[in-house]
Scaffold this motif. Sequence first.
Motif, PDB file in Angstrom:
ATOM      1  N   ARG A 162       0.767  -1.200   0.141  1.00  0.00           N
ATOM      2  CA  ARG A 162      -0.139   0.111   0.094  1.00  0.00           C
ATOM      3  C   ARG A 162       0.827   1.326  -0.039  1.00  0.00           C
ATOM      4  O   ARG A 162       2.017   1.395   0.589  1.00  0.00           O
ATOM      5  CB  ARG A 162      -1.057  -0.058   1.258  1.00  0.00           C
ATOM      6  N   LEU A 163       0.368   2.384  -0.570  1.00  0.00           N
ATOM      7  CA  LEU A 163       1.280   3.774  -0.714  1.00  0.00           C
ATOM      8  C   LEU A 163       1.060   4.179   0.643  1.00  0.00           C
ATOM      9  O   LEU A 163       2.280   4.624   1.071  1.00  0.00           O
ATOM     10  CB  LEU A 163       0.399   4.561  -1.512  1.00  0.00           C
ATOM     11  N   ALA A 164       0.070   4.182   1.517  1.00  0.00           N
ATOM     12  CA  ALA A 164      -0.008   4.897   2.852  1.00  0.00           C
ATOM     13  C   ALA A 164      -1.030   4.496   3.560  1.00  0.00           C
ATOM     14  O   ALA A 164      -2.133   3.941   3.100  1.00  0.00           O
ATOM     15  CB  ALA A 164       0.033   6.548   2.448  1.00  0.00           C
ATOM     16  N   TYR A 165      -0.988   4.637   4.791  1.00  0.00           N
ATOM     17  CA  TYR A 165      -2.085   4.613   6.024  1.00  0.00           C
ATOM     18  C   TYR A 165      -2.683   6.027   6.155  1.00  0.00           C
ATOM     19  O   TYR A 165      -1.792   6.921   6.809  1.00  0.00           O
ATOM     20  CB  TYR A 165      -1.792   3.846   7.125  1.00  0.00           C
ATOM     21  N   VAL A 166      -3.910   6.110   6.423  1.00  0.00           N
ATOM     22  CA  VAL A 166      -4.263   7.410   7.050  1.00  0.00           C
ATOM     23  C   VAL A 166      -5.457   7.122   7.975  1.00  0.00           C
ATOM     24  O   VAL A 166      -6.431   6.343   7.673  1.00  0.00           O
ATOM     25  CB  VAL A 166      -5.016   8.251   5.872  1.00  0.00           C
ATOM     26  N   GLY A 167      -5.392   7.354   9.164  1.00  0.00           N
ATOM     27  CA  GLY A 167      -6.471   7.057  10.258  1.00  0.00           C
ATOM     28  C   GLY A 167      -5.936   7.108  11.673  1.00  0.00           C
ATOM     29  O   GLY A 167      -4.811   7.815  11.918  1.00  0.00           O
ATOM     30  N   THR A 168      -6.669   6.789  12.516  1.00  0.00           N
ATOM     31  CA  THR A 168      -6.394   6.872  13.961  1.00  0.00           C
ATOM     32  C   THR A 168      -5.276   6.055  14.146  1.00  0.00           C
ATOM     33  O   THR A 168      -4.759   4.764  13.592  1.00  0.00           O
ATOM     34  CB  THR A 168      -7.433   6.177  14.885  1.00  0.00           C
ATOM     35  N   ASN A 169      -4.416   6.520  15.085  1.00  0.00           N
ATOM     36  CA  ASN A 169      -3.204   5.641  15.829  1.00  0.00           C
ATOM     37  C   ASN A 169      -4.061   4.644  16.849  1.00  0.00           C
ATOM     38  O   ASN A 169      -4.184   5.137  17.942  1.00  0.00           O
ATOM     39  CB  ASN A 169      -2.183   6.333  16.482  1.00  0.00           C
ATOM     40  N   ASN A 170      -4.448   3.566  16.562  1.00  0.00           N
ATOM     41  CA  ASN A 170      -5.298   2.713  17.273  1.00  0.00           C
ATOM     42  C   ASN A 170      -4.636   2.388  18.496  1.00  0.00           C
ATOM     43  O   ASN A 170      -5.516   2.216  19.500  1.00  0.00           O
ATOM     44  CB  ASN A 170      -5.764   1.506  16.231  1.00  0.00           C
ATOM     45  N   ALA A 171      -3.448   2.141  18.696  1.00  0.00           N
ATOM     46  CA  ALA A 171      -2.889   1.723  19.651  1.00  0.00           C
ATOM     47  C   ALA A 171      -2.935   2.871  20.793  1.00  0.00           C
ATOM     48  O   ALA A 171      -3.060   2.595  22.089  1.00  0.00           O
ATOM     49  CB  ALA A 171      -1.300   1.251  19.742  1.00  0.00           C
ATOM     50  N   TYR A 172      -2.801   3.816  20.447  1.00  0.00           N
ATOM     51  CA  TYR A 172      -2.857   5.169  21.081  1.00  0.00           C
ATOM     52  C   TYR A 172      -3.986   5.450  21.392  1.00  0.00           C
ATOM     53  O   TYR A 172      -4.186   5.677  22.803  1.00  0.00           O
ATOM     54  CB  TYR A 172      -2.210   6.349  20.417  1.00  0.00           C
ATOM     55  N   ALA A 173      -5.093   5.142  20.661  1.00  0.00           N
ATOM     56  CA  ALA A 173      -6.498   5.417  21.145  1.00  0.00           C
ATOM     57  C   ALA A 173      -6.895   4.394  22.333  1.00  0.00           C
ATOM     58  O   ALA A 173      -7.571   4.832  23.200  1.00  0.00           O
ATOM     59  CB  ALA A 173      -7.450   4.962  20.053  1.00  0.00           C
ATOM     60  N   LYS A 200     -12.788  -9.690  17.203  1.00  0.00           N
ATOM     61  CA  LYS A 200     -11.560 -10.019  17.575  1.00  0.00           C
ATOM     62  C   LYS A 200     -10.541 -10.075  16.576  1.00  0.00           C
ATOM     63  O   LYS A 200      -9.279 -10.371  16.899  1.00  0.00           O
ATOM     64  CB  LYS A 200     -11.736 -11.171  18.530  1.00  0.00           C
ATOM     65  N   GLU A 201     -11.031 -10.309  15.260  1.00  0.00           N
ATOM     66  CA  GLU A 201     -10.113 -10.521  14.177  1.00  0.00           C
ATOM     67  C   GLU A 201      -9.420  -9.559  13.570  1.00  0.00           C
ATOM     68  O   GLU A 201      -8.549  -9.224  12.926  1.00  0.00           O
ATOM     69  CB  GLU A 201     -10.696 -11.197  13.120  1.00  0.00           C
ATOM     70  N   ALA A 202     -10.242  -8.131  13.561  1.00  0.00           N
ATOM     71  CA  ALA A 202      -9.795  -6.959  13.053  1.00  0.00           C
ATOM     72  C   ALA A 202      -8.650  -6.262  13.704  1.00  0.00           C
ATOM     73  O   ALA A 202      -8.662  -6.202  14.787  1.00  0.00           O
ATOM     74  CB  ALA A 202     -11.199  -5.760  12.942  1.00  0.00           C
ATOM     75  N   ALA A 203      -7.794  -5.718  12.827  1.00  0.00           N
ATOM     76  CA  ALA A 203      -6.583  -5.302  13.229  1.00  0.00           C
ATOM     77  C   ALA A 203      -6.613  -3.822  14.131  1.00  0.00           C
ATOM     78  O   ALA A 203      -5.854  -4.029  15.016  1.00  0.00           O
ATOM     79  CB  ALA A 203      -5.417  -4.885  12.134  1.00  0.00           C
ATOM     80  N   ASN A 204      -7.652  -3.030  13.803  1.00  0.00           N
ATOM     81  CA  ASN A 204      -7.604  -1.838  14.637  1.00  0.00           C
ATOM     82  C   ASN A 204      -8.408  -2.077  15.902  1.00  0.00           C
ATOM     83  O   ASN A 204      -7.838  -1.624  16.949  1.00  0.00           O
ATOM     84  CB  ASN A 204      -8.418  -0.906  13.651  1.00  0.00           C
ATOM     85  N   GLN A 205      -9.122  -3.074  16.028  1.00  0.00           N
ATOM     86  CA  GLN A 205      -9.758  -3.367  17.237  1.00  0.00           C
ATOM     87  C   GLN A 205      -8.671  -4.228  18.133  1.00  0.00           C
ATOM     88  O   GLN A 205      -8.572  -4.035  19.176  1.00  0.00           O
ATOM     89  CB  GLN A 205     -10.965  -4.448  17.062  1.00  0.00           C
ATOM     90  N   LEU A 207      -5.426  -3.742  17.915  1.00  0.00           N
ATOM     91  CA  LEU A 207      -4.558  -2.784  18.362  1.00  0.00           C
ATOM     92  C   LEU A 207      -4.967  -1.713  19.457  1.00  0.00           C
ATOM     93  O   LEU A 207      -4.455  -1.342  20.564  1.00  0.00           O
ATOM     94  CB  LEU A 207      -4.186  -1.898  17.386  1.00  0.00           C
ATOM     95  N   ARG A 208      -6.408  -1.445  19.403  1.00  0.00           N
ATOM     96  CA  ARG A 208      -6.934  -0.800  20.659  1.00  0.00           C
ATOM     97  C   ARG A 208      -6.822  -1.439  21.792  1.00  0.00           C
ATOM     98  O   ARG A 208      -6.571  -0.814  23.018  1.00  0.00           O
ATOM     99  CB  ARG A 208      -8.344  -0.238  20.123  1.00  0.00           C
ATOM    100  N   GLN A 213      -5.111  -2.660  27.219  1.00  0.00           N
ATOM    101  CA  GLN A 213      -4.337  -3.727  28.149  1.00  0.00           C
ATOM    102  C   GLN A 213      -3.245  -2.971  28.944  1.00  0.00           C
ATOM    103  O   GLN A 213      -2.916  -3.285  29.995  1.00  0.00           O
ATOM    104  CB  GLN A 213      -4.227  -5.031  27.699  1.00  0.00           C
ATOM    105  N   SER A 214      -2.200  -2.435  27.770  1.00  0.00           N
ATOM    106  CA  SER A 214      -0.943  -2.052  28.425  1.00  0.00           C
ATOM    107  C   SER A 214      -1.157  -1.020  29.351  1.00  0.00           C
ATOM    108  O   SER A 214      -0.279  -0.681  30.428  1.00  0.00           O
ATOM    109  CB  SER A 214      -0.092  -1.374  27.158  1.00  0.00           C
TER     110      SER A 214
END
Length: 344
Positions: A162-173, A200-205, A207-208, A213-214
């Motif tokens: 992919r050229l780029a990702y645009v969106g929320t930093n899901n881990a930070y959210a 539970k399979e979606a990557a953004n979920q 990461l959040r 948990q961290s």
Amino acid sequence: MYNVAIIQTPEESLRSHMANRRRWNIGVLLLLIIFAYVLVQFYWSTVRIRGLVTPLEAGDQDQTKRQIALISQELDNPFWRSVEQGALKAAGQYRMELQYMGPFRINAEEQMKLLEKAIASKMDGIILQGIGTEQDKALIEKANKLGIPVVTVDTDEPGSKRLAYVGTNNAYAGQEMGRLIAEDGPKEPSGVIGVLVGSKEAANQRLRLEGFQSVINTYKGLSIAEVRASNISRLQAAQQAELMLKEHPEIDYMVGFSSLDGIGMAEAVARVKPGGVTIFAFDDLEDTLTAINKKQIEASIVQQPSQMGYDAMSLLNQYFQGQTVSSKQYTPISVITDKEVPTP
């Protein structure tokens, strides 16, 4: 030597004629069946090829404009409609034409079929949610080889072309959600938490959840009772939250990481444990804001889907202009409480 002539009786001659005729009819019938089968196969092959090659939305396309496909996770999901609005605004600014599409209900296979179709239609650029499968990566690589730039939004597709990702930093959210709970109580936070994720399979979920948990794991007094999936459905969010509350009556907090989770959790708490659970939600759907105003939901982490769509189109424009494109562009998040929600 004598020539012996075999003379058939009229009955024998008739039987021979009828047998020959039956063989002829059977042969003709078999040929017709074979011809019909070939014709049907040719027809369906033509339909399949036409479905892939024909432009996604034939009609009044302006072929002088670059054609961009935006493939949503779910066609009429409010989040994705907001992404579309931002992309349309940028399309008008950069003289591009946007074609918005997606499955009626969340379906990764349908998303990939639409991606295949967009590639076969030779779109100038593609914006889509990262799905996180090898097939998805292979299709993105195919688009890349054909010179079609792909921008992922909402969920990245790491390791792909992919050229780029645009969106929320899901881990930070997710970390921000953890801090909201840690700061909700006394100096030494404590309590039991029930968690809903869209999938539970979606990557953004994932990461959040990992980010959440961290933070929670750094506090001895905080613990997670259970994590359940709502499948991005208000009804299932309410059902799963209710089951969680009944199985874990000790729950003090509930958090949801997809847009419909907060509303569903509020409905479940009202039925099972009214006033006894503090809820933190995700996104700013109208019903979520109403629940915050009524103090049924404490707060919600809000993304910027419209900006995601606008920024994704802007990155494509930069690419077409030969400019350097950043591989990741995070859009901001904010926290909304009843102080920010106007009273109706």
